[in-house]
Design an enzyme around this catalytic site. Structure first.
Site, PDB file in Angstrom:
ATOM      1  CE  LYS A 118      -4.460  -1.717   0.995  1.00 44.60           C
ATOM      2  NZ  LYS A 118      -5.747  -1.620   1.648  1.00 44.60           N
ATOM      3  CE  LYS A 200      -6.591  -9.813  -4.135  1.00 44.69           C
ATOM      4  NZ  LYS A 200      -7.272  -9.842  -2.884  1.00 44.69           N
ATOM      5  CE  LYS A 203     -11.619  -3.500  -1.893  1.00 46.56           C
ATOM      6  NZ  LYS A 203     -12.302  -4.233  -0.850  1.00 46.56           N
TER       7      LYS A 203
HETATM    8  P1  ATP Z   1      -8.026  -4.827  -2.697  1.00 45.33           P
HETATM    9  O1  ATP Z   1      -8.233  -4.443  -4.120  1.00 45.33           O
HETATM   10  O2  ATP Z   1      -8.015  -3.650  -1.753  1.00 45.33           O
HETATM   11  O3  ATP Z   1      -6.918  -5.808  -2.482  1.00 45.33           O
HETATM   12  P2  ATP Z   1      -9.961  -6.903  -2.831  1.00 45.33           P
HETATM   13  O4  ATP Z   1     -10.942  -6.591  -3.877  1.00 45.33           O
HETATM   14  O5  ATP Z   1      -8.876  -7.843  -3.148  1.00 45.33           O
HETATM   15  O6  ATP Z   1      -9.349  -5.573  -2.247  1.00 45.33           O
HETATM   16  P3  ATP Z   1     -10.524  -7.613  -0.104  1.00 45.33           P
HETATM   17  O7  ATP Z   1     -11.320  -6.554   0.591  1.00 45.33           O
HETATM   18  O8  ATP Z   1      -9.069  -7.701   0.160  1.00 45.33           O
HETATM   19  O9  ATP Z   1     -10.817  -7.483  -1.652  1.00 45.33           O
HETATM   20  O10 ATP Z   1     -11.143  -9.043   0.155  1.00 45.33           O
HETATM   21  C1  ATP Z   1     -12.317  -9.349   0.859  1.00 45.33           C
HETATM   22  C2  ATP Z   1     -12.493 -10.855   0.871  1.00 45.33           C
HETATM   23  O11 ATP Z   1     -12.682 -11.348  -0.467  1.00 45.33           O
HETATM   24  C3  ATP Z   1     -11.286 -11.590   1.427  1.00 45.33           C
HETATM   25  O12 ATP Z   1     -11.733 -12.666   2.234  1.00 45.33           O
HETATM   26  C4  ATP Z   1     -10.578 -12.101   0.212  1.00 45.33           C
HETATM   27  O13 ATP Z   1      -9.866 -13.279   0.459  1.00 45.33           O
HETATM   28  C5  ATP Z   1     -11.713 -12.341  -0.780  1.00 45.33           C
HETATM   29  N1  ATP Z   1     -11.249 -12.114  -2.148  1.00 45.33           N
HETATM   30  C6  ATP Z   1     -10.849 -10.930  -2.669  1.00 45.33           C
HETATM   31  N2  ATP Z   1     -10.488 -11.056  -3.953  1.00 45.33           N
HETATM   32  C7  ATP Z   1     -10.669 -12.360  -4.270  1.00 45.33           C
HETATM   33  C8  ATP Z   1     -10.470 -13.127  -5.459  1.00 45.33           C
HETATM   34  N3  ATP Z   1     -10.044 -12.565  -6.565  1.00 45.33           N
HETATM   35  N4  ATP Z   1     -10.758 -14.445  -5.434  1.00 45.33           N
HETATM   36  C9  ATP Z   1     -11.214 -15.026  -4.319  1.00 45.33           C
HETATM   37  N5  ATP Z   1     -11.418 -14.377  -3.164  1.00 45.33           N
HETATM   38  C10 ATP Z   1     -11.150 -13.057  -3.116  1.00 45.33           C
END
Ligand code: ATP
Ligand code: LTN
Length: 338
Positions: A118, A200, A203
């Site tokens: 970050k 992955k 968002k």
């Molecule tokens: P950021 O973009 O800030 O990393 P994010 O979209 O990856 O955020 P998080 O808020 O970190 O989402 O994740 C919330 C939950 O969703 C966590 O339990 C995480 O493991 C799950 N998750 C997030 N992205 C994925 C993905 N691509 N596949 C499976 N599970 C996911």
């Protein structure tokens, strides 16, 4: 013995309302949480305190926090069976967060990979909250004496640190916190970006991301444009190392239809990507249709949402207060007379 709230193990997780929920959050997290309510005493919250470690637009943050709650419910988290709340409504999170900061080492926080990532992404706003984020996360978990924390791979390091903080505190003051374990669901694929299938779905990459509230047209368009692999084979075959784009689409298709990879290969034999990509899009549209429609209906019912988060904060607050009172006593604060 009957499995009542008093005997059930406690499960807790949160998602930051820093973006809208996407297919990865759904298939990898929220959808699986719904099935846990019978066996566990479950707490899920909108981690709004965490989200301001990165600058947020206030109106958007408010909208997304409520939309996230509506989507939790639409994904099957029944507010009567799960405690759903907004983190900032339970002020004990911030209070225990401060205390735990004093039991978390500078060196430990410096080693967190999410902090380093970050910092690289927000070089103009490396604030103290970003650094101490893990002690607030530890507070979130320890306040509820959680047994399990369902999180993805990326949060395991924070869960490990939570265990270390809890153990350290318990060693100094005697048994105060349950030492939690990360809970990696048996089902729940890791969904990759549609435009960049080696990273992955996240968002922070809206192009490669299918949001739960996207319209069917939008979803269809995103799947038509999904990156498949530049092999000449044009054949639907599960080979993640060689064909990550196709493998990702197969995982998504499998997650939403329940079909195995063999069944999918058979279904698209001789048909190529031109037929496969829209079919995955259609399957996702149908899987998300009830979630989107239900979320939109709930979002329009502000009174209902307010009732859910009020009830959630009351239930969560009750448990949180009990733990915080114990902690205040242990560290030597004078008991509050009112
Ligand atoms: P950021 O973009 O800030 O990393 P994010 O979209 O990856 O955020 P998080 O808020 O970190 O989402 O994740 C919330 C939950 O969703 C966590 O339990 C995480 O493991 C799950 N998750 C997030 N992205 C994925 C993905 N691509 N596949 C499976 N599970 C996911
Ligand atoms: N750090 C997590 C969100 C989060 C969380 C928690 C998850 C905040 N507090 C407590 C589990 C338990 C994330 O960024 N996904």
């Amino acid at each position: 013995m009957e499995n009542t709230a008093a005997t059930k193990k406690v499960m807790l997780s949160g998602i930051q309302p820093s973006g809208d929920l996407h297919l990865g959050n759904y298939l990898g997290a929220v959808k699986n949480w719904a099935a846990l309510a019978e066996e566990f005493d479950c707490y899920y919250f909108m981690a709004d305190l965490h989200s301001i470690t990165v600058r947020q637009n206030p109106a958007e943050l408010r909208r997304r926090s409520l939309a996230q709650l509506a989507q939790y419910i639409a994904c099957g988290l029944d507010p009567e069976k799960n405690t759903l709340f907004i983190q900032s409504h339970v002020h004990e999170h911030a209070e225990l967060g401060w205390i735990l900061n004093c039991y978390t080492m500078f060196g430990e926080l410096s080693r967190m990979t999410q902090f380093k990532d970050k910092c690289a992404k927000n070089a103009d706003n490396i604030n103290g909250g970003l650094f101490t984020y893990p002690s607030l996360m530890a507070a979130d978990i320890l306040l509820y004496q959680a047994d399990y924390v369902p999180v993805g791979e990326d949060q395991k390091q924070h869960c490990e640190l939570t265990r270390d903080i809890a153990t350290r505190f318990n060693n100094i003051y005697g048994e105060t916190f349950k030492v939690p374990e990360p809970y990696i669901p048996k089902v729940g694929a890791r969904i990759m970006s549609l435009v960049n299938p080696t990273s992955k779905m996240s968002k922070s990459d809206p192009h490669g991301c299918v949001f739960l509230l996207d319209s069917p047209e939008e979803i269809a368009r995103k799947f038509k444009r999904a990156v498949t692999d530049s092999d000449t084979e044009n054949c639907v075959r599960y080979a993640p190392a060689e064909k990550p784009g196709v493998a990702n689409l197969m995982s998504i298709y499998s997650s939403v239809t329940g079909k195995s990879f063999e069944e999918i290969e058979a279904e698209f034999q001789g048909k190529g990507y031109g037929a496969f990509k829209p079919a995955v899009g259609e399957a996702v549209i149908e899987a998300l249709r009830p979630v989107r429609e239900e979320a939109q209906r709930i979002m329009a019912d502000k009174a209902y949402l307010q009732q859910v988060y009020t009830q959630g904060a009351q239930k969560a607050g009750y448990v949180a207060r009990k733990t915080l009172r114990k902690v205040y006593k242990r560290v030597g604060f004078v008991e509050k007379p009112f």
